[in-house]
Design a protein around this motif. Structure first.
Motif, PDB file in Angstrom:
ATOM      1  N   ARG A 121      -4.675  18.888  13.840  1.00 27.97           N
ATOM      2  CA  ARG A 121      -3.295  18.355  13.899  1.00 27.97           C
ATOM      3  C   ARG A 121      -3.275  16.912  14.392  1.00 27.97           C
ATOM      4  NH1 ARG A 121      -2.580  23.096  17.004  1.00 27.97           N
ATOM      5  NH2 ARG A 121      -1.793  24.878  15.797  1.00 27.97           N
ATOM      6  N   THR A 122      -4.303  16.486  15.086  1.00 29.52           N
ATOM      7  CA  THR A 122      -4.341  15.152  15.686  1.00 29.52           C
ATOM      8  C   THR A 122      -4.097  14.070  14.632  1.00 29.52           C
ATOM      9  OG1 THR A 122      -5.984  15.973  17.263  1.00 29.52           O
ATOM     10  CG2 THR A 122      -5.714  13.588  17.104  1.00 29.52           C
ATOM     11  N   ARG A 123      -3.208  13.125  14.988  1.00 31.79           N
ATOM     12  CA  ARG A 123      -2.845  12.066  14.036  1.00 31.79           C
ATOM     13  C   ARG A 123      -3.612  10.791  14.400  1.00 31.79           C
ATOM     14  NH1 ARG A 123       1.822  13.350  11.259  1.00 31.79           N
ATOM     15  NH2 ARG A 123       2.132  11.141  10.758  1.00 31.79           N
ATOM     16  N   ASP A 124      -4.783  10.626  13.811  1.00 38.56           N
ATOM     17  CA  ASP A 124      -5.579   9.434  14.106  1.00 38.56           C
ATOM     18  C   ASP A 124      -6.347   8.930  12.888  1.00 38.56           C
ATOM     19  OD1 ASP A 124      -7.421  11.465  13.910  1.00 38.56           O
ATOM     20  OD2 ASP A 124      -8.375  11.121  15.851  1.00 38.56           O
ATOM     21  N   ILE A 125      -5.959   9.364  11.678  1.00 40.26           N
ATOM     22  CA  ILE A 125      -6.611   8.877  10.463  1.00 40.26           C
ATOM     23  C   ILE A 125      -5.562   8.210   9.575  1.00 40.26           C
ATOM     24  CG2 ILE A 125      -7.888   9.498   8.378  1.00 40.26           C
ATOM     25  CD1 ILE A 125      -9.216  11.706   9.853  1.00 40.26           C
ATOM     26  N   ASP A 126      -5.568   6.896   9.559  1.00 40.33           N
ATOM     27  CA  ASP A 126      -4.631   6.121   8.729  1.00 40.33           C
ATOM     28  C   ASP A 126      -3.180   6.516   8.986  1.00 40.33           C
ATOM     29  OD1 ASP A 126      -6.850   4.905   7.608  1.00 40.33           O
ATOM     30  OD2 ASP A 126      -6.961   6.324   5.943  1.00 40.33           O
ATOM     31  N   GLY A 127      -2.836   6.790  10.262  1.00 37.18           N
ATOM     32  CA  GLY A 127      -1.461   7.098  10.619  1.00 37.18           C
ATOM     33  C   GLY A 127      -0.998   8.501  10.279  1.00 37.18           C
ATOM     34  N   GLN A 128      -1.892   9.352   9.856  1.00 39.09           N
ATOM     35  CA  GLN A 128      -1.531  10.727   9.529  1.00 39.09           C
ATOM     36  C   GLN A 128      -2.490  11.684  10.210  1.00 39.09           C
ATOM     37  OE1 GLN A 128      -2.013  11.529   5.307  1.00 39.09           O
ATOM     38  NE2 GLN A 128      -3.724  10.109   5.147  1.00 39.09           N
ATOM     39  N   SER A 129      -2.174  12.972  10.151  1.00 34.11           N
ATOM     40  CA  SER A 129      -3.022  13.962  10.790  1.00 34.11           C
ATOM     41  C   SER A 129      -4.347  14.095  10.031  1.00 34.11           C
ATOM     42  CB  SER A 129      -2.316  15.311  10.851  1.00 34.11           C
ATOM     43  OG  SER A 129      -2.199  15.873   9.553  1.00 34.11           O
ATOM     44  N   ARG A 130      -5.350  14.608  10.734  1.00 32.68           N
ATOM     45  CA  ARG A 130      -6.648  14.830  10.098  1.00 32.68           C
ATOM     46  C   ARG A 130      -6.523  15.824   8.946  1.00 32.68           C
ATOM     47  NH1 ARG A 130      -9.651  15.711  15.950  1.00 32.68           N
ATOM     48  NH2 ARG A 130      -9.297  13.588  16.732  1.00 32.68           N
ATOM     49  N   MET A 131      -5.624  16.809   9.118  1.00 29.75           N
ATOM     50  CA  MET A 131      -5.438  17.807   8.074  1.00 29.75           C
ATOM     51  C   MET A 131      -4.834  17.169   6.830  1.00 29.75           C
ATOM     52  SD  MET A 131      -5.968  21.121   7.742  1.00 29.75           S
ATOM     53  CE  MET A 131      -6.649  20.837   6.121  1.00 29.75           C
ATOM     54  N   SER A 132      -3.841  16.304   7.009  1.00 31.17           N
ATOM     55  CA  SER A 132      -3.219  15.636   5.864  1.00 31.17           C
ATOM     56  C   SER A 132      -4.216  14.742   5.138  1.00 31.17           C
ATOM     57  CB  SER A 132      -2.014  14.801   6.330  1.00 31.17           C
ATOM     58  OG  SER A 132      -1.016  15.622   6.907  1.00 31.17           O
ATOM     59  N   ALA A 133      -5.030  14.040   5.926  1.00 29.37           N
ATOM     60  CA  ALA A 133      -6.049  13.182   5.311  1.00 29.37           C
ATOM     61  C   ALA A 133      -7.051  14.018   4.519  1.00 29.37           C
ATOM     62  CB  ALA A 133      -6.760  12.378   6.396  1.00 29.37           C
ATOM     63  N   ALA A 134      -7.438  15.179   5.066  1.00 27.17           N
ATOM     64  CA  ALA A 134      -8.387  16.045   4.372  1.00 27.17           C
ATOM     65  C   ALA A 134      -7.782  16.589   3.078  1.00 27.17           C
ATOM     66  CB  ALA A 134      -8.809  17.193   5.279  1.00 27.17           C
TER      67      ALA A 134
END
Length: 421
Positions: free
Chosen positions: A52-65
């Motif tokens: 859930r952490t939001r630290d990849i391009d302003g979005q959560s790791r899950m969203s980035a994945a």
């Protein structure tokens, strides 16, 4: 005459019939190359609560994945059989025993239905524990059967939370099965402990570890690994570079691995015949924390120390690999001068690290060497000696002379016009 023709025709038909029968009875390998088994790949995605952490391009790791997975699924080669497995996707509770069994196959390994696979990924939400070990065991079972190449790509943002089942030991056990299964790992957090565990998992099976901190890096790396599964497997040959060209090992075309310490120079030798072109590239993998400013140098020099050509690369931010390459075409010579030339390859790095970081063993190094027929009209600057500057100096001198003459002529013309006025 007629009887003879009929007899010859009959013999011809008999021979044709026998040839047809023998051709059908021969195994496929004698008549044609058998179809290669489709490679199998399973993507193993961490869906634990920390995603859930939001630290990849302003979005959560899950969203980035999810975004990266959609891009990867669109680019999967047709011949690859792909599956998806999750870990930590279903159980949100605190029961360790239950949470450490939370791994399932989201999409079966087989011909890919892109729409169906994307729909399955879209339903995922960060939930539970991080049972990496059980997930790897499940993925290995998912890929069983057949003689095709097999690859697991693990994407995780944390350490395994289900000890004492050590995922590194699990990877070693998988490698010991002798099923030629490679595990590549991608870490979403640049943490030393996470890096150590994921690196150990990858190295146990001959795979790679990569740290990614941006969505495009994640999708690009996963695409590369899936594509690699569809290509013929090349096993690197271990070698050991020397401190000087004189003692350096002679390398033939191929892929080699070595280890290089921080700020070290290592030497290798390659024989290049007239009319051939040497192509070499090198990558150094930072498998531990390093300082931000670093560089990579690959030089080709003669046995007398004269530089022929070089390739270099530098960086200022955290990456896990840095690469450089070069080309050296050797022109054709007369028949009397067909002796191969010994080219010395020097590999150097400018990595440094904090005092707390161990410098031994050296960082993994991968060197590719290829010798091919040189182009008829070589465009590489090394073919004209620009690697050591003489042609460049001559070109600049000639340009300066022409510009000077033109400027002088224009100046004299302007003065003559001014005087006439």
């Amino acid at each position: 005459m007629i009887i003879r023709r009929r007899l010859m025709a009959g013999v011809g038909i008999l021979l044709a019939t026998l040839a047809t029968g023998l051709g059908s009875a021969l195994p496929a390998s004698a008549g044609e190359t058998p179809t290669q088994a489709s490679p199998k790949v399973e993507l193993v995605l961490d869906v634990s609560g920390s995603m859930r952490t939001r630290d990849i391009d302003g979005q959560s790791r899950m969203s980035a994945a999810k975004q990266a997975f959609n891009e990867v699924l669109d680019a999967v080669p047709e011949q690859v059989q792909l599956g998806i497995r999750t870990l930590g996707a279903d159980y949100p509770g605190d029961d360790r025993k239950v949470g450490c069994k939370d791994t399932k196959q989201l999409y079966p390994v087989g011909p890919l239905d892109r729409t169906e696979a994307k729909t399955a990924v879209a339903t995922l939400a960060p939930t539970g524990w991080t049972p990496i070990g059980p997930a790897l065991l499940g993925a290995a079972d998912d890929l069983e059967g057949g003689d095709s190449t097999r690859r697991i790509v693990l994407i995780s943002d944390g350490e395994d939370t289900c000890g004492p089942l050590d995922p590194c030991e699990v990877a070693r056990d998988i490698a010991a099965r002798g099923i030629h299964l490679v595990i590549d790992t991608l870490g979403l957090v640049p943490n030393a402990k996470i890096r150590q565990q994921l690196t150990c998992i990858a190295e146990a099976t001959g795979g790679t570890y990569t740290a990614v901190q941006h969505t495009d890096e994640l999708s690009g790396r996963v695409k590369q690994l899936v594509d690699r599964a569809a290509e013929p497997v090349v096993t690197p040959v271990a070698t050991k570079g020397a401190d000087s060209c004189t003692d350096a090992p002679e390398l033939k075309p191929g892929l080699y691995t070595d280890r290089e310490k921080f700020a070290e120079h290592r030497w290798y030798r390659v024989e290049v015949k007239p009319g051939q072109e040497l192509r070499a590239s090198v990558s150094v993998f930072a498998d531990r924390a390093v300082n931000n400013d670093y560089g990579m140098l690959l030089r080709a020099v003669t046995t007398h120390g004269r530089e022929i050509v070089r390739g270099s690369e530098s960086g200022t931010g955290r990456t896990d690999a840095i690469s450089s390459g070069l080309r050296y075409p050797k022109p054709e010579q007369d028949e009397d001068g067909q002796t191969p030339e010994t080219v010395c390859l020097q590999v150097s790095n400018a990595f440094s690290a904090p005092a707390s970081v161990k410098t031994a063993p050296g960082m993994p190094l991968e060197l590719t060497v290829d010798v091919v027929d040189a182009p008829d009209e070589a465009a590489d600057v090394a073919a004209f000696g620009l690697g050591h500057g003489w042609w460049l100096l001559g070109l600049l001198t000639l340009t300066g002379l022409i510009v000077g003459l033109l400027f002088g002529w224009i100046s004299r013309w302007r003065i003559a016009v001014w005087r006439t006025r």
